[in-house]
Design a protein around this motif. Structure first.
Motif, PDB file in Angstrom:
ATOM      1  N   ASP A   1       6.277   6.627   1.698  1.00 32.39           N
ATOM      2  CA  ASP A   1       6.038   5.764   0.721  1.00 32.39           C
ATOM      3  C   ASP A   1       7.343   5.195   0.109  1.00 32.39           C
TER       4      ASP A   1
ATOM      5  N   ALA B   1       8.496   1.276   0.085  1.00 39.98           N
ATOM      6  CA  ALA B   1       8.793   0.471  -0.943  1.00 39.98           C
ATOM      7  C   ALA B   1      10.390  -0.030  -0.754  1.00 39.98           C
TER       8      ALA B   1
ATOM      9  N   ASP C   1       5.619  11.327   1.244  1.00 42.61           N
ATOM     10  CA  ASP C   1       6.657  10.806   0.150  1.00 42.61           C
ATOM     11  C   ASP C   1       7.576  10.090   0.553  1.00 42.61           C
TER      12      ASP C   1
ATOM     13  N   HIS D   1       0.757  -0.932  -0.007  1.00 47.70           N
ATOM     14  CA  HIS D   1       0.006   0.014  -0.115  1.00 47.70           C
ATOM     15  C   HIS D   1       0.965   1.117   0.040  1.00 47.70           C
ATOM     16  N   ARG D   2       0.612   2.319  -0.799  1.00 48.21           N
ATOM     17  CA  ARG D   2       1.035   3.460  -0.872  1.00 48.21           C
ATOM     18  C   ARG D   2      -0.006   4.700  -0.563  1.00 48.21           C
TER      19      ARG D   2
ATOM     20  N   GLU E   1       0.314   8.010  -1.679  1.00 46.53           N
ATOM     21  CA  GLU E   1       0.409   9.002  -2.933  1.00 46.53           C
ATOM     22  C   GLU E   1      -0.421  10.051  -2.488  1.00 46.53           C
TER      23      GLU E   1
END
Length: 368
Positions: free
Chosen positions: A135, A139, A132, A116-117, A119
């Motif tokens: 995120d 990642a 950001d 899940h991000r 964004e």
């Protein structure tokens, strides 16, 4: 950590906004009150002559002003309080909505959902920088977890292979007790040695990943000479000529790990070479900000995609030119981990004529 329940940030911001509005309103009313007091007398003043044309009237005094002003001021403060609470609650909700999305994403990541991000949309501000960054962290964590899972699966497979081979040999020997034990012992020794090499490689890889070492000045040119001298018999067996050159290149790190890194690079260059007449060239350079170790070898043609996957555990670019020294597929993976543990970079570039060009760049220690 267990914490006692407290007031939410939205409620705190609402009270803060309402409180600020009340203070500002009170100051404004006090200013108006002081301004009016300057022009209103404290006693009654008769205006007019008291005749039929100009009847006598009384100008308002401070007592009249107080009776008229105080209720209106209280009403105004009540309106400001309601407006401050409602407006503060709405504004706080709008301001904290990105934080709510970040919190929900954090809870999902805690439960194991790393794909899940957040964004977060809109222009760059503090919340968007936080989103950001989160995120990017998700990642990276997702990639590391996937890599660890892949590594664990590969390591389990590689460790299971020699154990399964030994089990098969022992079952064959049990069914055929008249068969000579000398050959069985020899084959078991080879398989066991491979299992030991794999275990030791895994330990080195773990040690490099954890950065559990003491830093000291290390001359890469000396480690290159030592590694070349150690692997000279292997190079002669494979018909590979080794050439070492370069200047003093001082790096900061673990001498044992940097020697392991250099040895693995040279070993990989020897066993992945031409069947005959191969060469390996080792060089070092030093600059003010970094030192470089380069290992160049002849060999078969490699694509850029193949070269990029060589640092993955248990990956092999080409078949080795001999069946001995089969290795465990962790050589360049260990090199990559050691380089990263020393805050450096490893670059693998295919040579146009075949073979590989490996470049290790490490930061130079600070000058005193």
């Amino acid at each position: 950590m267990d914490r006692a329940p407290g007031m939410s940030v939205r409620l705190k911001l609402t009270f803060s906004y309402a409180g600020f509005l009340m203070v500002a309103g009170a100051l404004l009313l006090v200013t108006v009150w002081v301004f009016l007091l300057r022009y209103v007398p404290d006693h009654q003043i008769v205006v007019g002559q008291g005749d039929s044309d100009f009847p006598a009237r009384y100008a308002p005094n401070r007592s009249d002003l107080q009776e008229a002003f105080a209720p209106r001021a209280a009403e105004a403060m009540a309106v400001l309080l309601v407006f401050g609470l409602v407006g503060g609650w709405v504004l706080a909700g709008r301001m904290l909505s990105p934080l709510t999305r970040i919190t929900n994403a954090t809870r999902r990541a805690t439960s194991g959902s790393l794909s899940h991000r957040i964004e977060l949309e809109g222009r760059k501000d503090e919340f968007r920088e936080l989103a950001d960054s989160f995120d990017a962290m998700l990642a990276r964590v997702e990639a590391q977890v996937a890599e660890q899972q892949r590594f664990a699966a590969n390591a389990s497979h590689e460790l299971r292979t020699p154990l399964a081979v030994m089990q098969t040999m022992l079952e064959v020997a049990r069914k055929d007790p008249d068969h000579g034990s000398g050959e069985l012992v020899e084959r078991l020794s080879v398989v066991n040695a491979r299992a030991i090499d794999l275990t030791e490689a895994l330990l080195v890889l773990t040690r490099a990943d954890q950065r559990s070492f003491t830093r000291e000045p290390v001359d890469l040119s000396l480690t290159a000479e030592e590694a070349a001298e150690t692997l000279l018999p292997l190079a002669e067996t494979h018909g590979v000529t080794m050439e070492t050159s370069g200047e003093i290149a001082i790096a900061s790190g673990s001498r044992a790990l940097l020697l392991q890194m250099t040895t693995n690079l040279l070993h990989n260059a020897i066993v992945h070479n031409l069947p005959e007449g191969g060469t390996v060239r080792v060089g070092t350079t030093a600059r003010s900000d970094a030192v470089t170790l380069t290992v160049e070898n002849t060999g078969r043609q490699l694509t850029a995609q193949q070269a990029s996957t060589l640092v993955e555990p248990f990956q092999r670019g080409t078949e080795r030119v001999r069946t001995d020294h089969a290795g465990v597929g962790l050589g360049l993976a260990i090199v990559q981990s050691i380089v990263l543990a020393h805050d450096g970079t490893l670059t693998l570039t295919p040579r146009d004529a075949g073979g590989l060009y490996a470049t290790v760049r490490l930061p130079a220690p600070p000058t005193r």
